[in-house]
Write an enzyme that holds these catalytic residues in place. Structure first.
Site, PDB file in Angstrom:
ATOM      1  N   GLU A 102      26.213  13.542  22.292  1.00  0.00           N
ATOM      2  CA  GLU A 102      27.232  13.904  23.285  1.00  0.00           C
ATOM      3  C   GLU A 102      26.583  14.182  24.640  1.00  0.00           C
ATOM      4  O   GLU A 102      25.430  14.581  24.716  1.00  0.00           O
ATOM      5  CB  GLU A 102      27.962  15.181  22.824  1.00  0.00           C
ATOM      6  CG  GLU A 102      29.397  14.969  22.382  1.00  0.00           C
ATOM      7  CD  GLU A 102      30.351  14.537  23.507  1.00  0.00           C
ATOM      8  OE1 GLU A 102      29.992  13.702  24.359  1.00  0.00           O
ATOM      9  OE2 GLU A 102      31.479  15.045  23.514  1.00  0.00           O
ATOM     10  N   ASP A 103      27.345  13.982  25.682  1.00  0.00           N
ATOM     11  CA  ASP A 103      26.864  14.314  27.016  1.00  0.00           C
ATOM     12  C   ASP A 103      26.936  15.825  27.244  1.00  0.00           C
ATOM     13  O   ASP A 103      26.004  16.439  27.748  1.00  0.00           O
ATOM     14  CB  ASP A 103      27.665  13.560  28.094  1.00  0.00           C
ATOM     15  CG  ASP A 103      29.179  13.643  27.898  1.00  0.00           C
ATOM     16  OD1 ASP A 103      29.657  14.355  26.975  1.00  0.00           O
ATOM     17  OD2 ASP A 103      29.906  12.987  28.669  1.00  0.00           O
ATOM     18  N   ASP A 106      31.870  21.466  25.757  1.00  0.00           N
ATOM     19  CA  ASP A 106      32.600  22.419  26.581  1.00  0.00           C
ATOM     20  C   ASP A 106      33.353  23.356  25.629  1.00  0.00           C
ATOM     21  O   ASP A 106      32.775  24.305  25.116  1.00  0.00           O
ATOM     22  CB  ASP A 106      33.508  21.594  27.504  1.00  0.00           C
ATOM     23  CG  ASP A 106      34.202  22.406  28.583  1.00  0.00           C
ATOM     24  OD1 ASP A 106      33.590  23.339  29.102  1.00  0.00           O
ATOM     25  OD2 ASP A 106      35.354  22.089  28.903  1.00  0.00           O
ATOM     26  N   PHE A 155      31.771  22.878  36.671  1.00  0.00           N
ATOM     27  CA  PHE A 155      32.112  21.486  36.416  1.00  0.00           C
ATOM     28  C   PHE A 155      31.000  20.611  36.978  1.00  0.00           C
ATOM     29  O   PHE A 155      30.657  20.708  38.150  1.00  0.00           O
ATOM     30  CB  PHE A 155      33.457  21.102  37.019  1.00  0.00           C
ATOM     31  CG  PHE A 155      33.935  19.775  36.500  1.00  0.00           C
ATOM     32  CD1 PHE A 155      34.499  19.672  35.229  1.00  0.00           C
ATOM     33  CD2 PHE A 155      33.767  18.620  37.247  1.00  0.00           C
ATOM     34  CE1 PHE A 155      34.905  18.444  34.722  1.00  0.00           C
ATOM     35  CE2 PHE A 155      34.173  17.386  36.748  1.00  0.00           C
ATOM     36  CZ  PHE A 155      34.742  17.299  35.481  1.00  0.00           C
ATOM     37  N   ARG A 168      29.741   8.626  37.203  1.00  0.00           N
ATOM     38  CA  ARG A 168      28.937   8.577  35.978  1.00  0.00           C
ATOM     39  C   ARG A 168      27.534   8.044  36.219  1.00  0.00           C
ATOM     40  O   ARG A 168      26.607   8.337  35.475  1.00  0.00           O
ATOM     41  CB  ARG A 168      29.610   7.679  34.929  1.00  0.00           C
ATOM     42  CG  ARG A 168      30.936   8.203  34.394  1.00  0.00           C
ATOM     43  CD  ARG A 168      31.349   7.367  33.186  1.00  0.00           C
ATOM     44  NE  ARG A 168      32.749   7.520  32.829  1.00  0.00           N
ATOM     45  CZ  ARG A 168      33.220   8.483  32.029  1.00  0.00           C
ATOM     46  NH1 ARG A 168      32.413   9.372  31.517  1.00  0.00           N
ATOM     47  NH2 ARG A 168      34.510   8.538  31.754  1.00  0.00           N
TER      48      ARG A 168
HETATM   49  P1  IMP Z   1      35.380  19.658  24.825  1.00  0.00           P
HETATM   50  O1  IMP Z   1      36.252  19.032  23.793  1.00  0.00           O
HETATM   51  O2  IMP Z   1      36.128  20.684  25.629  1.00  0.00           O
HETATM   52  O3  IMP Z   1      34.078  20.208  24.282  1.00  0.00           O
HETATM   53  O4  IMP Z   1      35.071  18.544  25.900  1.00  0.00           O
HETATM   54  C1  IMP Z   1      33.991  17.691  25.798  1.00  0.00           C
HETATM   55  C2  IMP Z   1      34.213  16.543  26.766  1.00  0.00           C
HETATM   56  O5  IMP Z   1      34.829  17.007  27.969  1.00  0.00           O
HETATM   57  C3  IMP Z   1      32.899  15.940  27.192  1.00  0.00           C
HETATM   58  O6  IMP Z   1      32.510  14.888  26.343  1.00  0.00           O
HETATM   59  C4  IMP Z   1      33.199  15.469  28.586  1.00  0.00           C
HETATM   60  O7  IMP Z   1      33.765  14.169  28.554  1.00  0.00           O
HETATM   61  C5  IMP Z   1      34.250  16.423  29.102  1.00  0.00           C
HETATM   62  N1  IMP Z   1      33.677  17.480  29.948  1.00  0.00           N
HETATM   63  C6  IMP Z   1      33.506  18.785  29.641  1.00  0.00           C
HETATM   64  N2  IMP Z   1      32.947  19.475  30.646  1.00  0.00           N
HETATM   65  C7  IMP Z   1      32.725  18.568  31.634  1.00  0.00           C
HETATM   66  C8  IMP Z   1      32.127  18.667  32.945  1.00  0.00           C
HETATM   67  O8  IMP Z   1      31.658  19.717  33.421  1.00  0.00           O
HETATM   68  N3  IMP Z   1      32.087  17.502  33.660  1.00  0.00           N
HETATM   69  C9  IMP Z   1      32.564  16.319  33.182  1.00  0.00           C
HETATM   70  N4  IMP Z   1      33.108  16.181  31.964  1.00  0.00           N
HETATM   71  C10 IMP Z   1      33.187  17.301  31.189  1.00  0.00           C
HETATM   72 MG    MG Z   2      34.785  12.759  29.990  1.00  0.00          MG
END
Ligand code: IMP
Ligand code: MG
Length: 179
Positions: A102-103, A106, A155, A168
């Site tokens: 994963e990148d 969050d 963010f 990206r």
């Molecule tokens: P989660 O389900 O809330 O953990 O979200 C994970 C996904 O949200 C990541 O794979 C990203 O695509 C996106 N995301 C979460 N935080 C950021 C951020 O700070 N910048 C850009 N994308 C984010």
């Molecule tokens: Mg995203």
């Protein structure tokens, strides 16, 4: 790139630091998987493409690639609770050693949903590797095996991460300042 000028951002993790972080993570993975014949890297599209390609090139064992798309975002900066599998893996993972790449984590909603789905398919093992982690934002608990860097609740864009699908391709991680 004119769109970049419209955004107030500052570099948080430089290209050089990204390389160092990946060296550290890859060294651990190489050690942990030394006795594993083949590791299947599963990237979550689209954000993980950049980190997965850089990470994979530091891995010394045999690796395969597969990808899936899980969607929980609607173009803004806030995750919704609803996670959908938009595109599934090309191949079966039954009996395979799998690492989800994963990148960023969050809230943990996306990964927790994907993890449950993959576990139900009975892989030999399943680990999770994320380049960035925002632990203070966690809503759903999910076990993460390899974390590149923990960051505060900001963010961020670049290195695969988007803001409304742009940015990206930035070679660094940048923090977006509210307008
Ligand atoms: P989660 O389900 O809330 O953990 O979200 C994970 C996904 O949200 C990541 O794979 C990203 O695509 C996106 N995301 C979460 N935080 C950021 C951020 O700070 N910048 C850009 N994308 C984010
Ligand atoms: Mg995203």
């Amino acid at each position: 790139m004119s769109k970049l000028n419209q955004l107030n951002y500052e570099v948080m993790i430089s290209e050089e630091e990204i390389g160092q972080i990946l060296d550290t993570v890859a060294a651990k993975i190489n050690q942990d998987y030394a006795d594993v014949d083949n590791l299947l890297l599963v990237g979550l599209l689209k954000g993980s493409v950049v980190v997965m390609s850089d990470l994979a090139r530091r891995l010394t064992g045999d690796v395969h690639f597969d990808f899936m798309t899980a969607s929980s975002y609607h173009g803004g900066t806030e995750s919704s609770g609803d996670v959908k599998i938009v595109m599934d893996l090309a191949n079966s993972i039954r009996g395979r050693h799998v690492m989800l790449v994963e990148d960023i984590i969050d809230t943990g909603r996306t990964l927790s949903k994907v993890r449950e789905l993959l576990l139900s398919r009975e892989p030999a093992s399943l680990k999770i590797c994320t380049f960035l982690d925002k632990p203070s934002r966690r809503v759903v608990d999910v076990p993460v095996d390899y974390v590149g860097r923990e960051i505060p609740d900001e963010f961020v864009i670049g290195y695969g991460l988007d803001y409304a699908e742009s940015y990206r391709q930035l070679p660094y991680i940048a923090k977006v300042n509210p307008a």
